[in-house]
Design a protein around this motif. Structure first.
Motif, PDB file in Angstrom:
ATOM      1  N   LEU A 236     -55.273 -63.985  10.057  1.00 44.56           N
ATOM      2  CA  LEU A 236     -56.619 -64.359  10.493  1.00 44.56           C
ATOM      3  C   LEU A 236     -57.124 -63.275  11.439  1.00 44.56           C
ATOM      4  O   LEU A 236     -56.428 -62.881  12.386  1.00 44.56           O
ATOM      5  CB  LEU A 236     -56.608 -65.713  11.203  1.00 44.56           C
ATOM      6  N   LEU A 237     -58.365 -62.781  11.172  1.00 46.13           N
ATOM      7  CA  LEU A 237     -58.975 -61.706  11.949  1.00 46.13           C
ATOM      8  C   LEU A 237     -60.289 -62.178  12.540  1.00 46.13           C
ATOM      9  O   LEU A 237     -60.912 -63.127  12.024  1.00 46.13           O
ATOM     10  CB  LEU A 237     -59.232 -60.479  11.065  1.00 46.13           C
ATOM     11  N   ASP A 238     -60.736 -61.510  13.604  1.00 46.74           N
ATOM     12  CA  ASP A 238     -62.084 -61.777  14.106  1.00 46.74           C
ATOM     13  C   ASP A 238     -63.083 -60.869  13.394  1.00 46.74           C
ATOM     14  O   ASP A 238     -62.718 -60.091  12.494  1.00 46.74           O
ATOM     15  CB  ASP A 238     -62.147 -61.596  15.622  1.00 46.74           C
ATOM     16  N   LEU A 244     -55.674 -61.823  14.867  1.00 47.76           N
ATOM     17  CA  LEU A 244     -55.544 -63.001  15.721  1.00 47.76           C
ATOM     18  C   LEU A 244     -54.254 -63.753  15.442  1.00 47.76           C
ATOM     19  O   LEU A 244     -53.616 -64.283  16.356  1.00 47.76           O
ATOM     20  CB  LEU A 244     -56.740 -63.932  15.527  1.00 47.76           C
ATOM     21  N   ALA A 245     -53.846 -63.858  14.171  1.00 50.98           N
ATOM     22  CA  ALA A 245     -52.638 -64.585  13.797  1.00 50.98           C
ATOM     23  C   ALA A 245     -52.134 -64.003  12.494  1.00 50.98           C
ATOM     24  O   ALA A 245     -52.913 -63.511  11.664  1.00 50.98           O
ATOM     25  CB  ALA A 245     -52.909 -66.082  13.665  1.00 50.98           C
ATOM     26  N   GLY A 246     -50.829 -64.085  12.273  1.00 51.05           N
ATOM     27  CA  GLY A 246     -50.234 -63.565  11.065  1.00 51.05           C
ATOM     28  C   GLY A 246     -49.858 -62.101  11.212  1.00 51.05           C
ATOM     29  O   GLY A 246     -49.958 -61.505  12.290  1.00 51.05           O
ATOM     30  N   ASN A 247     -49.453 -61.514  10.117  1.00 55.02           N
ATOM     31  CA  ASN A 247     -49.038 -60.122  10.105  1.00 55.02           C
ATOM     32  C   ASN A 247     -49.522 -59.470   8.825  1.00 55.02           C
ATOM     33  O   ASN A 247     -49.552 -60.107   7.754  1.00 55.02           O
ATOM     34  CB  ASN A 247     -47.506 -59.988  10.187  1.00 55.02           C
ATOM     35  N   ALA A 283     -55.776 -61.523   3.042  1.00 59.23           N
ATOM     36  CA  ALA A 283     -54.461 -61.527   2.391  1.00 59.23           C
ATOM     37  C   ALA A 283     -54.279 -60.197   1.688  1.00 59.23           C
ATOM     38  O   ALA A 283     -55.221 -59.664   1.097  1.00 59.23           O
ATOM     39  CB  ALA A 283     -54.346 -62.684   1.409  1.00 59.23           C
ATOM     40  N   GLN A 284     -53.053 -59.704   1.710  1.00 61.33           N
ATOM     41  CA  GLN A 284     -52.709 -58.440   1.076  1.00 61.33           C
ATOM     42  C   GLN A 284     -51.424 -58.628   0.289  1.00 61.33           C
ATOM     43  O   GLN A 284     -50.419 -59.112   0.806  1.00 61.33           O
ATOM     44  CB  GLN A 284     -52.533 -57.331   2.113  1.00 61.33           C
TER      45      GLN A 284
END
Length: 854
Positions: A236-238, A244-247, A283-284
């Motif tokens: 999760l990105l701004d 913000l969360a995850g990798n 997602a990647q």
């Protein structure tokens, strides 16, 4: 009746392209055919390799497209799941807010329900009840939350955290999500939180908010399906791309993404609804294939193709070298033949016995005899003139025995038509490959035209020299930086002899720029610095008039730069005797001075009329002041102070009348104004004060505009004031004659600075609303004793223009139009801020000739 079979046209149509191809192929040279045959296999191999690469690229692009579609589909599915989870929490908080608004829940019940929600949904960190003054009434915080989410009852919310979201919820009366808030006490990326504020309604008024705080990391862990997180790296990105969360795996080379065989993992991002663009789900995919470059079959095909191309290139290079050797031999032969055929110089070869063995086309064209008629002939040759055969035979004997001069010799040659032309022959020996002499090679050049031009140039030079020697001006030419005299005509030699000193003296006295480079300045500064950079043929000449005491003459010196015949930069000086003209000018100046004295005597006759005309304003003012004082004294309506003011104004106008007489007398006597530094605003104010009486008499309104910060001018203020008064008075009289209504009876005075002919001036303009000037009046406006008024004397405008021109200014008049109707007239004159040197001062500063020169 037999119908012909149509098979023949079909066969002909099929064989026509083949026949055309064969015809084209036969037209090509053998070299070009070999090149086409060699390049055919190379082109086929290159096309095969390109087809293989295109196939691999197409398959890879299809695979990448499928992977991208899968990523997009899975991310949108995860976004829907996350959206439903947020909407469920939002609905639960909205129900809790309605109960609070309806006062069905107190603080204890609120804490209980908030505890149930927080314990049931792990992504929910805290639920807080905030009143309209931003004070916490009740709150429950999850035990797993950090200290930043702790809320105490009665605590005031910080403005930096919820100011924008709180105000937006209060204004919109709708649930509002905040931007993701980073946790200042947690240095990891998983401490960010998200706030949802639901407004409370207190009987139609804003009663505060129910604020739910979500852990962004909890939303990712509990809101995104596990099947998505197992296949992709989810985060999760701004809105600024901050994690913000995850990798996410580290970014790879962006240039590789443009290649069809790139193995870059696919990625996709989408905003999380209902939060909006402030929270993005990205997602990647993980790398799952080796790509085209990692395929062994691709490298095998590429290696085989490269080997085939290398072999074909080696064969083609060997063939090309052989063809180049053939082409070089043919080119050399064609070059020598073309050189012989294109030469304008005739070539003739003789053997050791004097027999012609070779002639080129130029020699045949020059003499008119063909090669068959000349080759094999012996002396006497057919192109020898009969009268020169003995001389030419002796020349031939010298040529055969090697006694010819290296510079060649001039002969006369007869054409087959009988015409004779002049030629120059040059002889050199012919040496075979073994180093033995086999004959003599003679080159012949037609010099008839150059000889004619040389004779004409010699005659032209004689004429040119004759003209220069007969000039009544001294002409000399000398190179720059040298004391060598390149040319001097007869008059120069008579005045200065054959020395260069006279040339340098003329340049020095005339002040012509020159440059003499020295050894010290050759390396540092260009010795020709300061000379004109224009083309010498278009450079302007420089004139100067000087007096030469040695000759006792006045000379007009003109100089210009030119390129001498040897390429050096030279300076030509032309000195003309102008002593008679200077004497004539002195006599003319003396006569002009006498004429000026006579003109001043004539002007004395006009002075009485000028005084009467110009004294009208101050005398009228004195009369008005005296009549007013008499009337008020008789009526005992004046005090001593008012009487003193009126007497001072009367004395001032009387003094002004005396100044007018003195200024006009001085103007007539000297023809120059008595200048002093005067303030423009003061002059205009004095003129308006005197003219206002006359304007009020004609019921004319006076308006003015004076520009600020005007510089002082060197003028005679009394004369300039008289000009302004006269122009304003004429404007008022023109309005009265036109019988304009009261609303249109106005005179405007404008004073502004301007730039005219690159000179700073002060412009005075007087605009009236009268009937203007007719074409007849405009043509005779400044004529003496011409006036359109019955009582006019016809010298006012003439005197005004004389005053302005004596101050080096100009005056003009023009009509003002509204369409085709004349609505007034404008008189304009300007005075320079810094006057130029007057003619009288210029005459006094001009250096006089030495004693004894007239």
């Amino acid at each position: 009746m037999t119908v012909p079979a149509p098979a023949t046209p079909a066969r002909s149509s099929g064989t026509a392209p083949l026949a055309r191809w064969r015809h084209w192929w036969r037209k090509q040279s053998p070299t070009r055919q070999d090149r086409y045959v060699t390049l055919g296999p190379l082109l086929a191999v290159m096309l095969f390799l390109a087809a293989v690469i295109a196939a691999f690229a197409y398959l890879r692009i299809e695979e990448i497209d499928r992977e991208q579609q899968a990523v997009k589909r899975d991310v949108e599915y995860a976004q829907q799941r996350l959206r439903l989870r947020l909407l469920e929490r939002q609905e639960q908080l909205m129900r809790l807010g309605r109960d609070v608004s309806n006062k069905e829940v107190d603080t204890e019940e609120f804490i209980a329900q908030a505890e149930s929600l927080v314990n049931q949904y792990p992504e929910l960190l805290a639920v807080t009840w905030v009143d309209s003054r931003r004070k916490v009434k009740a709150a429950y915080v999850s035990p797993s939350a950090n200290l930043a989410q702790a809320r105490l009852s009665g605590e005031q919310l910080k403005y930096g955290e919820t100011e924008g979201t709180f105000g937006l919820a209060r204004d919109l009366r709708q649930p509002v999500y905040s931007r993701p808030l980073p946790n200042k006490d947690d240095t990891s990326h998983n401490g960010a939180s998200l706030q949802l504020q639901i407004p409370l309604d207190d009987q139609g008024k804003f009663g505060g908010v129910i604020m739910g705080e979500y852990a962004v990391d909890g939303l990712l862990r509990f809101g995104v399906p596990t099947e998505v997180t197992a296949k992709y790296a989810v985060a999760l990105l701004d809105d600024q791309g901050k994690l913000l969360a995850g990798n996410l795996p580290p970014a790879r080379n962006t240039a590789a993404k443009l290649l069809p065989w790139s193995d870059e993992a696919q990625e996709y991002e989408i905003p999380v609804s209902p939060v909006g663009n402030g929270l993005l789900l990205k997602a990647q995919g993980y790398r799952a294939s080796l790509g085209v470059v990692g395929s062994g079959f691709f490298w095998l095909v590429s290696a085989l193709s490269a080997l085939t191309v290398w072999m074909l290139l080696g064969t083609w290079r060997h063939t090309r070298r052989r063809v180049q050797a053939q082409e070089a031999l043919i080119s050399e032969t064609n070059f020598r033949r073309a050189m012989e055929n294109s030469m304008l110089t005739g070539m003739r070869a003789l053997d050791l016995q004097g027999r012609i063995t070779y002639v080129n086309p130029a020699f045949c064209q020059m003499t008119g005899w063909s090669e068959d008629e000349l080759v094999g002939r012996t002396a006497p040759f057919p192109y020898w003139p009969e009268q020169d055969r003995e001389t030419l035979a002796a020349r031939l004997d010298d040529e055969l025995h090697g006694r010819s001069t290296p510079g060649g010799f001039e002969v006369r040659i007869k054409r087959k038509s009988g015409a004779i032309f002049d030629g120059r022959m040059y002889v050199s020996p012919l040496i075979d490959p073994r180093g033995q002499q086999t004959g003599w090679m003679t080159s012949v050049t037609d010099i008839t035209e150059p000889k004619r031009v040389r004779e004409e140039l010699s005659a032209s030079y004689e004429r040119f020299t004759t003209v220069l020697e007969g000039l009544d001006a001294a002409v000399s030419v000398a190179p720059l930086g040298s004391e060598e005299l390149l040319f001097a005509n007869k008059l120069y030699r008579a005045w200065f002899g054959g020395e260069v000193a006279g040339h340098m003296n003329l340049i020095a006295q005339a002040g012509v720029p020159t440059a003499v480079p020295t050894e010290d300045t050759l390396d540092a500064v260009d010795g020709l610095a300061g000379l004109p950079t224009d083309t010498l043929t278009t450079a302007q000449t420089e004139n100067a008039e000087i007096f030469v005491p040695e000759l006792g003459k006045w000379l007009e010196v003109r100089s210009r730069y030119l390129t001498w015949v040897d390429g050096r930069l030279a300076q030509m000086v032309i000195a003309t005797d102008i002593t008679p003209r200077r004497h004539a000018e002195e006599q003319a100046a003396l006569q002009a001075e006498r004429a000026q004295s006579a003109s001043r005597l004539i002007t004395m006759g006009e002075m009485a009329s000028s005084v009467a005309h110009e004294l009208n304003q101050p005398l009228t003012a004195i009369n008005n002041y005296c009549n007013g004082m008499v009337s008020r004294i008789k009526g005992q309506q004046i005090s001593n102070e008012d009487l003193l003011v009126a007497l001072e104004k009367t004395a001032k106008q009387a003094h002004r009348a005396g100044q007018i007489i003195q200024r006009i007398r001085s103007f007539v006597k000297r023809s120059e104004p008595n200048r002093s530094s005067a303030d423009v605003a003061t002059m205009v104010s004095n003129a308006m004060e005197l003219a206002d009486i006359e304007l009020r008499r004609h019921n004319v309104r006076l308006s003015h505009y004076i520009a600020a910060r005007l510089p002082p001018v060197m003028v005679d203020p009394i004369l300039i004031e008289q000009v302004l008064i006269n122009l304003m008075k004429n404007g008022a009289e023109s309005i009265a004659q036109a019988r304009r209504p009261t609303a249109r009876r106005s005179v405007e005075l404008r004073v502004v600075p301007k730039i005219i002919d690159e000179q700073s001036v002060i412009e005075f303009s007087v605009l009236d609303s009268g009937k203007g000037l007719s074409p007849e009046v405009m043509g005779r406006l400044y004529e003496a004793f011409y006036s359109t008024k019955a009582e006019g004397m016809g010298i006012g405008l003439k005197l005004c223009r004389s005053i302005v021109e004596s101050h080096q200014g100009r005056m003009q008049a023009e009509n003002l139009y509204n369409g085709d109707e004349v609505v007034g007239c404008r008189f304009t004159f300007w005075i320079p801020v810094t006057p130029l040197l007057s003619p009288a001062l210029a005459a006094t500063e001009t250096p006089s000739p030495p004693a004894g020169v007239h």
